[in-house]
Design a protein around this motif. Structure first.
Motif, mmCIF file in Angstrom:
data_model
loop_
_atom_site.group_PDB
_atom_site.id
_atom_site.type_symbol
_atom_site.label_atom_id
_atom_site.label_comp_id
_atom_site.label_asym_id
_atom_site.label_seq_id
_atom_site.Cartn_x
_atom_site.Cartn_y
_atom_site.Cartn_z
ATOM 1 N N LEU A 41 0.842 -1.188 0.000
ATOM 2 C CA LEU A 41 0.000 0.000 0.000
ATOM 3 C C LEU A 41 0.879 1.242 0.000
ATOM 4 N N ILE A 42 0.677 2.112 -1.000
ATOM 5 C CA ILE A 42 1.374 3.394 -1.056
ATOM 6 C C ILE A 42 0.367 4.466 -0.650
ATOM 7 N N LEU A 43 0.449 4.888 0.595
ATOM 8 C CA LEU A 43 -0.469 5.884 1.136
ATOM 9 C C LEU A 43 -0.069 7.265 0.626
ATOM 10 N N THR A 44 -0.968 7.914 -0.091
ATOM 11 C CA THR A 44 -0.701 9.233 -0.655
ATOM 12 C C THR A 44 -1.407 10.301 0.165
ATOM 13 N N ARG A 45 -1.241 11.561 -0.243
ATOM 14 C CA ARG A 45 -1.869 12.665 0.475
ATOM 15 C C ARG A 45 -3.089 13.216 -0.252
ATOM 16 N N HIS A 46 -3.333 12.727 -1.464
ATOM 17 C CA HIS A 46 -4.525 13.116 -2.218
ATOM 18 C C HIS A 46 -4.845 12.002 -3.201
ATOM 19 N N GLU A 47 -6.138 11.741 -3.390
ATOM 20 C CA GLU A 47 -6.542 10.660 -4.284
ATOM 21 C C GLU A 47 -6.155 10.930 -5.739
ATOM 22 N N GLN A 48 -6.184 12.195 -6.154
ATOM 23 C CA GLN A 48 -5.800 12.486 -7.536
ATOM 24 C C GLN A 48 -4.371 12.041 -7.805
ATOM 25 N N ALA A 49 -3.468 12.332 -6.871
ATOM 26 C CA ALA A 49 -2.078 11.908 -7.033
ATOM 27 C C ALA A 49 -1.975 10.394 -7.073
ATOM 28 N N ALA A 50 -2.777 9.707 -6.256
ATOM 29 C CA ALA A 50 -2.772 8.236 -6.283
ATOM 30 C C ALA A 50 -3.176 7.721 -7.657
ATOM 31 N N GLY A 51 -4.180 8.362 -8.252
ATOM 32 C CA GLY A 51 -4.615 7.963 -9.586
ATOM 33 C C GLY A 51 -3.555 8.213 -10.641
ATOM 34 N N PHE A 52 -2.889 9.364 -10.562
ATOM 35 C CA PHE A 52 -1.803 9.650 -11.501
ATOM 36 C C PHE A 52 -0.695 8.610 -11.368
ATOM 37 N N MET A 53 -0.378 8.219 -10.131
ATOM 38 C CA MET A 53 0.671 7.224 -9.915
ATOM 39 C C MET A 53 0.266 5.870 -10.487
ATOM 40 N N ALA A 54 -0.979 5.467 -10.248
ATOM 41 C CA ALA A 54 -1.446 4.179 -10.767
ATOM 42 C C ALA A 54 -1.445 4.170 -12.296
ATOM 43 N N ALA A 55 -1.890 5.276 -12.898
ATOM 44 C CA ALA A 55 -1.911 5.361 -14.363
ATOM 45 C C ALA A 55 -0.503 5.296 -14.937
ATOM 46 N N THR A 56 0.431 5.979 -14.304
ATOM 47 C CA THR A 56 1.817 5.967 -14.786
ATOM 48 C C THR A 56 2.431 4.584 -14.631
ATOM 49 N N TYR A 57 2.111 3.900 -13.525
ATOM 50 C CA TYR A 57 2.560 2.509 -13.381
ATOM 51 C C TYR A 57 2.060 1.683 -14.569
ATOM 52 N N GLY A 58 0.794 1.865 -14.942
ATOM 53 C CA GLY A 58 0.254 1.146 -16.088
ATOM 54 C C GLY A 58 0.942 1.511 -17.384
ATOM 55 N N ARG A 59 1.231 2.790 -17.547
ATOM 56 C CA ARG A 59 1.905 3.259 -18.763
ATOM 57 C C ARG A 59 3.282 2.631 -18.914
ATOM 58 N N LEU A 60 4.009 2.522 -17.824
ATOM 59 C CA LEU A 60 5.391 2.038 -17.875
ATOM 60 C C LEU A 60 5.500 0.522 -17.942
ATOM 61 N N THR A 61 4.557 -0.181 -17.359
ATOM 62 C CA THR A 61 4.670 -1.635 -17.267
ATOM 63 C C THR A 61 3.767 -2.373 -18.244
ATOM 64 N N GLY A 62 2.689 -1.724 -18.700
ATOM 65 C CA GLY A 62 1.694 -2.413 -19.503
ATOM 66 C C GLY A 62 0.724 -3.225 -18.667
ATOM 67 N N ARG A 63 0.963 -3.275 -17.346
ATOM 68 C CA ARG A 63 0.061 -3.963 -16.430
ATOM 69 C C ARG A 63 -0.804 -2.929 -15.701
ATOM 70 N N THR A 64 -1.936 -3.358 -15.221
ATOM 71 C CA THR A 64 -2.891 -2.429 -14.629
ATOM 72 C C THR A 64 -2.388 -1.870 -13.309
ATOM 73 N N GLY A 65 -2.305 -0.550 -13.230
ATOM 74 C CA GLY A 65 -2.030 0.114 -11.963
ATOM 75 C C GLY A 65 -3.317 0.227 -11.168
ATOM 76 N N VAL A 66 -3.208 0.163 -9.842
ATOM 77 C CA VAL A 66 -4.393 0.117 -8.984
ATOM 78 C C VAL A 66 -4.354 1.261 -7.983
ATOM 79 N N CYS A 67 -5.491 1.941 -7.832
ATOM 80 C CA CYS A 67 -5.595 2.988 -6.820
ATOM 81 C C CYS A 67 -6.874 2.795 -6.013
ATOM 82 N N LEU A 68 -6.892 3.376 -4.828
ATOM 83 C CA LEU A 68 -7.951 3.129 -3.848
ATOM 84 C C LEU A 68 -8.442 4.441 -3.262
ATOM 85 N N ALA A 69 -9.756 4.552 -3.121
ATOM 86 C CA ALA A 69 -10.355 5.710 -2.461
ATOM 87 C C ALA A 69 -11.635 5.269 -1.768
#
Length: 565
Positions: A41-69
């Motif tokens: 679990l990567i605890l962030t300080r805002h959900e938008q940032a969590a979504g950006f991080m998950a999307a970028t993980y997907g962009r770089l790996t080709g695997r689905t990035g996951v975020c939680l709110a």
């Protein structure tokens, strides 16, 4: 088994490494199930940032990035990130909580119809109404997220469903291959390329995959056909290649557009109209664009070329884009088959393209050593390029500097320039860089942010420090929304409504436990970048930037000089 435990096991079966986000009380069963999971679990300080991080993980790996709110405001904070992933073709799963759906004592408190809200922003959105459906819904969400064209998906796990008991079991991933393009389409495209006089290759975001890059390099090496990229296609092929003509950073009237106008065939690999179009199709190409004046090879007649659409999915017909031939299927496979089919044609003439390249290459050297302070944009880009190794990753926020990086920064490898030219959202630069560092801890990673975009998610400095990331954040300070100021000037409006104040970013960084630095002269930037990139910890560099030449250069000088070629 408890449903929340089954949900986590299903995520583990999908190979999930991280979940980025902020749990709420409606997620506590899921959070407890994560406690003993292999998922971090990567605890962030805002959900938008969590979504950006998950999307970028997907962009770089080709695997689905996951975020939680959680429900309500937590879920609504994911909306921008959902659009970011959906428009940018980044596989991402959003998991949100909800009040009990069978019996709730809190009425409509915090209730938003999140599934309905996510409908236009995702490929798939479902509420889990029974623990029995969890394995199938999770598997389908991941399949949809990663299936071409990739994008965002969403699952809502209500509090009472998370607590149910179930005997359902995880559904494992199945093997599948992308469909292949038909032999007819390969043959027709090959004939079009073979018979063209001035074929030109366009590389878009969909080509930014490892196998596709390899196939394209073989195609270019065999045929010698010159190529250019969209902003999100940067790095697909090493941009030091002698056939590289530049990136479509400006909408029109750049040096590159003189080459586009000269083409009688454009082979469009991996680009669609979601990303800002690099050219406009405004003709049927029934005649040769160079017939009237072969010396200028169709200059001024953008869109007169015939277009081959090579992609995983068919083209969405638009007023600006209506290709003549489709090659639909796995892109790498299509390019490999075209490479095997096509022979170098004695009728090809790349002279005009290479003339444009000579002028562009000379132009791109201008300003690279400019000594003025605040720092000149071209000098800034040149210093960053010198400081970054070939595999270093530059994550750009959204602002006027993005144009300068797209034009002036030669990318050497795929996904080493992370920018967004689909949603073009501010605030993504720092979270994207953080995700890149998690995926590639061995690489140098640099976030480049304007002061406006940085302050939209600057709180994630604390997250980066807490995670122990080795990361450099370059904040470009002009105390205004510089991109909009540029447009305001171009449209003839008075300077109004776009200036603001800023904190001392050096002190601001130090408050979070990061290292803060300030550039006081242009010649300080290079050694400071090098020192920070080579040092552990989170480093923020504040650099004042001089945008006073943007209007003259981008709106008048570059168009005038390109038209004179």
């Amino acid at each position: 088994m408890k449903a929340s435990d089954l949900f986590v096991r299903a995520l583990e079966a999908e190979g999930v490494e991280y979940i980025f986000g902020i749990p709420g009380e409606e997620n506590l069963d899921l959070l407890n199930a994560l406690k003993d999971s292999s998922i971090r679990l990567i605890l962030t300080r805002h959900e938008q940032a969590a979504g950006f991080m998950a999307a970028t993980y997907g962009r770089l790996t080709g695997r689905t990035g996951v975020c939680l709110a959680t429900l309500g405001p937590g879920a609504t904070n994911l909306v921008t990130a959902a659009a970011y992933a959906q428009l940018g073709a980044m596989p991402m799963l959003m998991i949100t909580g909800q009040k009990p759906i069978k019996a709730s004592k809190q009425g409509e408190f915090q209730i938003v119809d999140v599934v309905d809200m996510m409908q236009p922003l995702t490929k798939y959105t479902r509420q889990l109404s029974s623990a029995h459906y969890i394995p199938a819904r999770v598997r389908e969400a991941f399949r949809r997220a990663e299936d071409e064209r990739p994008g965002a998906v969403h699952l809502e796990l209500p509090e009472d469903i998370a607590r149910e008991q179930t005997e359902a079991s995880v559904i494992r991933r199945s093997r599948f291959e992308n469909p292949r393009a038909s032999e007819t389409s390969i043959s027709q495209a090959s004939d079009m390329i073979q018979s063209a006089r001035r074929p030109l290759l366009l590389l878009g975001a969909g080509a930014n995959r490892r196998h596709t890059c390899q196939a394209l390099r073989a195609f270019i090496d065999k045929t010698g056909i010159p190529f250019f990229t969209t902003q999100m296609g940067k790095g697909v092929i090493d941009e030091r290649h002698p056939q590289y003509l530049g990136a479509a950073a400006l909408s029109g009237e750049d040096f590159l557009h003189r080459a586009i106008e000269a083409a009688d065939l454009i082979i469009n690999v991996g680009h669609d109209v979601v990303e800002k179009p690099p050219f406009i199709m405004n003709g049927e190409a029934d005649t040769d664009p160079a017939e009237d004046n072969p010396d200028i090879a169709g200059a001024g007649r953008a869109g007169s070329a015939r277009v081959i659409h090579v992609n995983y999915v068919t083209a969405a017909v638009d007023a600006v884009y209506h290709p003549h031939q489709g090659v639909i299927g796995d892109i790498a496979d299509s390019i490999e088959r075209l490479t095997a089919t096509i022979e170098v044609s004695p009728g090809w003439d790349f002279g005009r393209f290479l003339e444009v390249k000579r002028h562009l290459d000379a132009h791109l050297q201008e300003g690279a050593d400019d000594a003025r302070f605040p720092v000149y944009p071209q000098r800034l880009v040149a210093e960053v390029r010198r400081a970054m190794p070939d595999n270093g990753i530059v994550a750009l926020d959204n602002g006027i500097y993005k144009i300068w990086f797209a034009r002036n920064y030669p990318a050497c490898l795929p996904n080493t320039v992370l920018l967004d030219n689909a949603l073009a959202s501010m605030g993504a630069g720092l979270p994207s860089a953080m995700a890149a560092k998690l995926v590639h801890p061995e690489r140098r990673v640099l976030a480049v942010c304007g002061d406006g975009g940085f302050m939209m998610n600057s709180q994630e400095l604390e997250t980066a420090v807490r995670l122990g990331l080795d990361l450099v954040v370059l904040v470009l300070r002009d105390d205004a929304y510089g991109m909009i100021k540029w447009k305001q000037t171009d449209m003839g409006f008075e300077d109004f409504g776009l200036d603001y104040g800023n904190p001392s970013f050096v002190d601001y960084a130090r408050c979070y436990g990061a290292h803060g630095h300030r550039v006081e002269a242009a010649d300080q930037l290079a050694p400071l970048l090098e020192r920070c990139l080579a040092s552990p910890g989170v480093h923020l560099i504040e650099a004042a930037v001089d945008y006073s030449d943007n209007d003259r250069l981008l709106n008048r000088t570059i168009p005038d000089r390109s038209r004179a070629i």
